[in-house]
Scaffold this motif. Sequence first.
Motif, short mmCIF file in Angstrom:
data_model
loop_
_atom_site.label_atom_id
_atom_site.label_comp_id
_atom_site.label_asym_id
_atom_site.label_seq_id
_atom_site.Cartn_x
_atom_site.Cartn_y
_atom_site.Cartn_z
N PHE B 49 1.15 -84.59 46.94
CA PHE B 49 0.82 -85.72 47.81
C PHE B 49 1.78 -85.84 48.97
O PHE B 49 2.95 -85.54 48.86
CB PHE B 49 0.89 -87.02 47.01
N SER B 50 1.23 -86.32 50.11
CA SER B 50 2.06 -86.69 51.23
C SER B 50 1.39 -87.83 51.98
O SER B 50 0.17 -88.00 51.88
CB SER B 50 2.26 -85.52 52.19
N THR B 51 2.18 -88.57 52.73
CA THR B 51 1.58 -89.63 53.53
C THR B 51 2.17 -89.60 54.93
O THR B 51 3.27 -89.09 55.15
CB THR B 51 1.88 -91.03 52.96
N LYS B 62 -2.53 -95.52 57.40
CA LYS B 62 -1.72 -94.68 56.52
C LYS B 62 -2.62 -93.62 55.90
O LYS B 62 -3.56 -93.94 55.17
CB LYS B 62 -1.08 -95.54 55.43
N GLN B 64 -3.23 -90.96 53.31
CA GLN B 64 -2.74 -90.58 51.99
C GLN B 64 -3.40 -89.24 51.68
O GLN B 64 -4.58 -89.18 51.40
CB GLN B 64 -3.16 -91.65 51.00
N TRP B 66 -4.07 -85.69 49.82
CA TRP B 66 -4.04 -85.01 48.53
C TRP B 66 -4.20 -83.51 48.79
O TRP B 66 -5.25 -83.06 49.25
CB TRP B 66 -5.17 -85.50 47.63
#
Lengths: 353, 213
Positions: B49-51, B62, B64, B66
């Motif tokens: 995961f990264s945001t 934002k 999000q 996957w």
Amino acid sequence: MVVQAKKRELKEAQRRKKQLEERCRLEESIGNAVLTWNNEILPNWETMWCSRKVRDLWWQGIPPSVRGKVWSLAIGNELNITHELFDICLARAKERWRSFSTGGSEAETEDAGFSAADREASLELIKLDISRTFPSLCIFQQGGPYHDMLHSVLGAYTCYRPDVGYVQGMSFIAAVLILNLDTADAFIAFSNLLNKPCQMAFFRVDHGLMLTYFAAFEVFFEENLPKLFAHFKKNNLTPDIYLIDWIFTLYSKSLPLDLACRVWDVFCRDGEEFLFRTALGLLRLFQDVLTRMDFIHVAQFLTRLPEDLPAEEFFASIASIQMQSRNKKWAQVLTALQKDSREMEKGSPSLRH
Amino acid sequence: MGNRAEEDYNFVFKVVLIGESGVGKTNLLSRFTRNEFSHDSRTTIGVEFSTRTVMLGTAAIKAQIWDTAGLERYRAITSAYYRGAVGALLVFDLTKHQTYAVVERWLKELYDHAEATIVVMLVGNKSDLSQSREVPTEEARMFAENNGLLFLETSALDSTNVELAFETVLKEIFAKVSKQRQNNARTNAVTLGSGPAGQELGPGEKRACCISL
């Protein structure tokens, strides 16, 4: 001021001395442990391995010089794989690599059911993954000292078990074994390890059985860490999000290598339940921070664990996890859940997936 | 966790990165969220995961993201990760035709499990390796057009189009959401006189909301 500086110096010297003593003590205890393993335990493996004394020593971590031997003995060789069989599988793998690189893949159709394209994809994938296995160590990559060994073990396995083939995650497991064993012995340990029920379920991607494992994990999760469990439930943090990586690679990708090896030590002693106990130990260790995080932060945290994980605290945390739920052990909980899911399957097959 | 700005957002959009193993999904993501590229990144197992929060007009979005494992065998597991996604980058390696040839299969998998109105961009990655290109730009563009997908060629290595790719997807999602909100407001105006406060999220509101289209 001078007095203060002197004091500080003295303190620093004391600290260093203490550190050195600590280090000596540790080295000495490792040295002693090596002797105990080599002279007492290994020659009497069958009678000694499950004794209290050995189990306790085992928990402290197996000294690197005997680690490979202990792992091999503990994993066993139920499949009766010999060095000769490894040579045969490897020779076949090499033949295939040659025929693919010269484009002669059409000629070979011996393994009915596994198309040439599939096998080629598998070989390609192995090549790709080897370069992405412990890249920071720089030993498994092309030109690195262990590159060929890793290639051999994985290639031989796809010939030994074409029905399983190569699945991502395997390269990490083989690499850890290669770091501790000769190629042929690594192959034997690798094949037997993957043949264990939990590993087979995951590497064959038996979705139903994987879900059963996750369900069993959640039983012990709720039992041990009810508050965190409720927080995870509320935030839809299902076990697959973090467990898949941990189980597939037996923590070798997510934990620092020395800690991963210590997890492997006890995994070899206690079997699959220790993998799930380790997961709960990790969750318990970070319980306080995790309870304050939302979905995405927990997901990010667990899929990228801190690199400076404190070893002793971590193992103390694992030790405090109870693998008993209402007097039932891991295996009993798992069997009961498996039975439930089988019955459900019989009752309404459409409910699955 | 994170800095304050990162935590101030009006919308959360879930975006999935999908495509064959080794096409560069993880590097596209690390380029977008951390401006990093690694020649020897590790195999993704399961999901990572990264945001990143981006501004679209006055709205803070934002993303999000996957990042899923590409291995075929894993699809039974990874498809569960598509649920609730409002955007997807379907990535192939433009120097490996095989990774493009299976794009249709990936699309089907995606539509089977994600929201029907998901915004999908087809991404031909590794444009820096144009000398070993195996997928002509026009061919991929045509395919994207015929299937209602956005299309871009990127290079996670030299950063070409990486920002643009993610931002285009986020903008498209945002446009859909805005339109939907307008429609909802209109319907509500007719049926209820005023929209239920809980569903409306004004741009100034500092509240997280996972949008599903």
